[in-house]
Design an enzyme around this catalytic site. Structure first.
Site: not given
Ligand code: MEV
Length: 415
Positions: A252, A268
């Protein structure tokens, strides 16, 4: 490395934008756009999505001090999370002092598309026919998108595999600087008709795969450190290898950097994140994307990840901020941008682990939070320093408390 961005974070927003213009990271038009606080116009947003209501704001900034493949960079990022840009800038500074980051994308960067066939009459006969028509299918795919072919990209290879009740076709396409969903989907749908003529099978679907395994970037760095610190950094890596709860948090942190860059460059983000997370599990267990090793006085850091990022296509050209972000990076092509993204991921992870194995993460966070409060209260620098120190010492970072101390010191020092 000459530090043109020393104390950058202490400057006002206007000063920061002016520095970018003076150093030719942005032109006059871009300068005005930022100064005038412009953002994506509704008439464009309305074309980008359905049922559009307005523009959703995410702060946009730059991380400084990057040295990648011997070149200095400042890296644009869009993120809602405090400390991420500060951590990246600080981590990049330490790594740059140690020689910077080397980052290299693989040769033959390609995107992959799939056609899934079912109701197969005869598997071995069908696979044989498909193999025999390999070149014909590649050429046909290229006919369906002559534009990319003329630019030097296009379909390069095709593979056929039996998986369960299906034959799956994998088309490999060099999409150059585009992410390539449209290019691939057009080619795949085009050749599906020919495939249904060649063999006795039905097409279930034809679609790009977001598991873009042919976009791997490897980045690394090397720092001279003491053995206690080096071993702790290595243990931090071992911890993430051992335990999935830690591996996810570690990754993360890597994506704190990469996603902020992919977002601000109009990419994207979901495709790239899905691809990176899947890669983290490629050996059957979710693993850290970064590796830290301490050997003979040096800490060696590395990252190996797929980054199917683009610099053209999609909404990239529509959003002025995205154009500014790419300009700040000196308009790299997609390959170079992927190398910058991998370097940023490595730096972001270094910064997180560096804080975690030393002071802990909260000290920096609290200081930033305290600073935000003081800015909100419009305190001057001297007042801020006194109040922040007191709040941190007493572990009480609250606006009401800040107001109280500020009132007291204003009385006491007649500031
Ligand atoms: C916070 O956004 C990211 C970290 O938790 C990453 C990490 O723990 O490695 C600091």
């Amino acid at each position: 490395m000459e530090n043109k961005f020393g104390g950058y974070y202490k400057k006002s927003r206007e000063e920061r934008i002016k520095i970018l213009k003076d150093l030719e990271y942005i032109d006059e038009k871009m300068y005005n756009y930022l100064i005038e606080e412009k953002s994506l116009e509704n008439y464009k947003a309305d074309k980008m999505i359905e049922n559009e209501l307005g523009i959703f704001g995410i702060p946009f900034g730059i991380a400084t001090n990057f040295l990648i493949n011997g070149k200095e960079y400042i890296v644009p990022m869009a993120t809602e999370e405090p400390s991420v840009i500060a951590a990246a800038s600080n981590g990049a500074k330490i790594i740059a002092k140690n020689g910077g980051i080397t980052s290299k994308v693989q040769e033959n960067r390609q995107m992959i598309g799939q056609i899934c066939l079912y109701d197969i009459d005869d598997f071995s006969k069908s696979l044989k026919i498909l193999e025999e028509n390999k070149e014909k299918l590649i050429n046909l795919a290229n006919k369906y998108h002559e534009g990319i072919n003329n630019l030097g990209g296009g379909a390069k290879d095709i593979k056929f595999l039996k998986k369960g009740q299906f034959i799956i076709i994998y088309l490999y396409v060099d999409t150059l600087d585009a992410m390539g969903a449209n290019i691939l989907n057009t080619m795949l749908e085009g050749i599906s008709f020919e495939i249904e003529n060649l063999i006795n099978a039905k097409k279930l679907m034809a679609i790009i795969s977001n598991y873009s395994l042919n976009t791997i970037v490897k980045a690394s760095c090397k720092l001279k450190v003491d053995s206690e610190y080096g071993n702790k950094m290595m243990l931090a890596y071992e911890f993430a290898k051992e335990d999935v709860y830690r591996a996810v948090t570690n990754n993360k942190g890597v994506l704190n950097g990469i996603s902020a860059l992919t977002l601000v460059t109009g990419n994207d983000t979901r495709a790239i994140e899905a691809c990176i997370h899947s890669y983290a599990s490629k050996d059957g267990k979710y693993m850290p994307l970064t590796k830290w090793e301490y050997k003979e006085g040096y800490l060696h850091g590395s990252i190996e990840i797929p980054i199917p990022i683009a610099t053209v296509g999609g909404s990239i050209g529509l959003n002025e901020t995205t154009k500014i972000a790419l300009n700040i990076l000196k308009n790299p092509n997609a390959k170079k941008l992927s190398e910058i993204a991998a370097a940023l991921g490595l730096v972001q992870n270094f910064a997180a682990l560096n804080a975690l194995v030393t002071d802990g993460i909260q000290k920096g966070h609290l200081k930033l939070h305290a600073k935000t409060i003081m800015e909100f209260l419009k305190a001057n620098e001297k007042e801020s320093n006194i109040v922040i120190e007191k709040m941190i010492k007493e572990n009480k970072i609250e606006i009401e408390y800040a107001k109280k101390i500020l009132g007291e010191i204003r009385n006491e020092y007649k500031l």
